[in-house]
Design an enzyme around this catalytic site. Structure first.
Site, PDB file in Angstrom:
ATOM      1  N   ARG A 269       0.835  -1.192   0.000  1.00  0.00           N
ATOM      2  CA  ARG A 269       0.000   0.000   0.000  1.00  0.00           C
ATOM      3  C   ARG A 269       0.876   1.250   0.000  1.00  0.00           C
ATOM      4  O   ARG A 269       2.044   1.210   0.397  1.00  0.00           O
ATOM      5  CB  ARG A 269      -0.925   0.009   1.233  1.00  0.00           C
ATOM      6  N   ASP A 308      -2.127   5.323   8.813  1.00  0.00           N
ATOM      7  CA  ASP A 308      -1.251   4.911   7.724  1.00  0.00           C
ATOM      8  C   ASP A 308      -0.303   6.002   7.256  1.00  0.00           C
ATOM      9  O   ASP A 308       0.805   5.717   6.793  1.00  0.00           O
ATOM     10  CB  ASP A 308      -2.087   4.426   6.535  1.00  0.00           C
ATOM     11  N   HIS A 440     -11.548 -25.590  30.668  1.00  0.00           N
ATOM     12  CA  HIS A 440     -11.311 -26.802  29.878  1.00  0.00           C
ATOM     13  C   HIS A 440     -12.651 -27.378  29.425  1.00  0.00           C
ATOM     14  O   HIS A 440     -13.607 -27.390  30.195  1.00  0.00           O
ATOM     15  CB  HIS A 440     -10.572 -27.848  30.726  1.00  0.00           C
TER      16      HIS A 440
END
Length: 457
Positions: A269, A308, A440
């Site tokens: 990108r 970004d 569990h």
């Protein structure tokens, strides 16, 4: 028009920042040129995961006989798959719009560019220009597909990730260029939908940013599912022939040609900084990103940047956390994003997830290591679910016993990583994990089992 905060970019970072600022009493304007939610909601994470779920259902039906169930057959209704995807995107986008309205945030549609440290000019879709002033400006413009520069990259049938999410029919042959997160996710999705998939990667292994053990094992699992993977190959060109497209490569096997109906470019990108007018506003830019300090301030007082556009891990949750932290810094609230505690997720078949240092990264830093790994073949829940391919690996400091990294391959990896992220963020030790009771039978028991197997490396 004068505001306390003007945000350019309505993706996860921009929206999180706007909402946090409004919550602190600020008057906020949010500028977005397309749809709210950015790449993640509209062209990335969310539509991809909607398709992933449909692919997962197909895989479950394929394997029904393993659970004592016989099916007479099924049919993929791809238009219905796409309609479901769009419905999810629209619902989430509507929810975001409502949150912004409820917070009193003004949303302006258009392209925002800097004029000076307190002024943004917004060009509306119809061409008009409006100037908005603010005490602070936050840049959160995101990124887009980098594309390819090889000959033939502009041919019809060569698609970006945005394009392929809107495709109308399943390609018979799909060649994906790039074996990062996006390429690997879409390889699994389209293989389940019926495409013959080939993945080409220039680097020596798939998922190069993740722990080597994950990349190696996942490559084996994907190949078993019929996906062809070729690493260490250079893309020479894409060309059209009478049968469709073909990708020509050069690598360890010499020159090879890979036929395709559709070619997907998923090789990285690039950040959306070209239209921000950074130079004219005096905002420094280095290596195609905006450098910031620990409070996300740029070189110009009053102008901040997150997500970004500042580089680093281009992930929605990274931008979201940074947007919130940047606003808190503006208001004098101590805030920080611990870069080492950012989780990464891959929705492949099997899922993969990671947080913190890989074994190789820790070794490169000369940290004395303890490493523990637990195979899912020994996990009771995994066996009952028929999902026992994979492992959970823990990397710890041999001296302090602090958990440095957690790396998971297997069913539910993208959910299990939350526990690992907490361990890295809170700097928990192996002893801390050992004191916590695990239910569990669950996949989560594997975290404890891996910790109990920590050994010097």
């Amino acid at each position: 028009m004068v505001k306390d905060l003007v945000v350019i970019g309505g993706g996860p970072g921009g929206c999180a920042a706007a909402l946090r600022a409004a919550g602190l009493g600020a008057k906020v304007t949010l500028i977005e040129r397309e749809q709210l939610g950015g790449t993640c909601l509209n062209r990335g994470c969310i539509p991809t995961k909607a398709l992933y779920k449909s692919a997962q259902v197909i895989r479950t039906m394929r394997e029904a006989s393993h659970f004592g169930i016989s099916l007479s057959g099924y049919e993929l209704d791809f238009p219905a798959v796409q309609a479901r995807k769009l419905k999810i995107v629209l619902q989430l986008r509507s929810g975001m719009e409502q949150m912004l309205r409820n917070a009193g945030i003004q949303v302006v549609t258009g392209n925002g560019r800097l004029i000076d440290r307190h002024t943004v000019a917004v060009t509306a879709p119809e061409g008009g220009v409006e100037k908005i002033k603010g005490s602070w400006i936050l840049l959160a413009a995101g990124s887009e597909d980098a594309g390819l520069t090889v000959p033939g990259a502009d041919l019809s049938g060569v698609l970006t990730t945005k394009d392929i999410l809107e495709i109308k029919q399943i390609p018979s042959q799909l060649v994906i260029i790039g074996a990062g997160v996006v390429g690997i996710e879409l390889a699994g999705i389209f293989e389940a939908f019926g495409s013959r998939v080939t993945v080409l990667e220039v680097l020596p292994r798939i998922l190069p940013s993740m722990d080597q053990d994950i990349g190696k094992r996942l490559a084996v699992l994907l190949k078993k599912k019929g996906i062809r993977i070729e690493t260490g190959v250079q893309i020479q060109r894409i060309r059209r022939n009478k049968n469709g497209l073909s990708v020509l490569t050069a690598g360890k096997q010499g020159e090879e040609e890979f036929p395709a109906e559709v070619v997907l470019t998923a090789a990285g990108r690039k950040v959306n900084i070209e239209g921000l007018n950074l130079a004219e506003a005096g905002v420094a830019c280095e290596h195609n990103r905006i450098p910031v300090d620990d409070s996300y301030a740029t070189s110009v007082s009053g102008i901040f940047a997150v997500g970004d556009v500042i580089g680093g891990k281009m992930l929605a949750h990274t931008a979201l956390a940074e947007g919130k932290a940047a606003v808190e810094s503006m208001f004098g609230i101590a805030a920080a994003v611990k870069k080492q505690a950012i989780p990464s997720c891959v929705f492949a078949f099997q899922e993969a997830a990671a947080v913190g240092l890989t074994e190789q990264e820790a070794s490169d830093r000369k940290i004395p290591l303890l490493v523990g790994s637990y195979p899912l073949t020994n996990n009771a829940k995994a066996l009952t679910m028929g999902e026992n391919d994979g492992f959970l690996k823990v990397v710890a400091d041999a001296e302090s016993k602090k958990i440095l990294g957690v790396h998971i391959l297997g069913s539910q990896a993208t959910e299990l990583i939350q526990a690992g992220t907490m361990a890295v963020e809170l700097e928990l030790s192996a002893g801390d994990i050992e004191r916590v009771m695990q239910a569990h039978p669950t996949f989560g028991e594997s975290f404890l089992e891996a910790v109990l197997r920590l050994e010097p490396k």
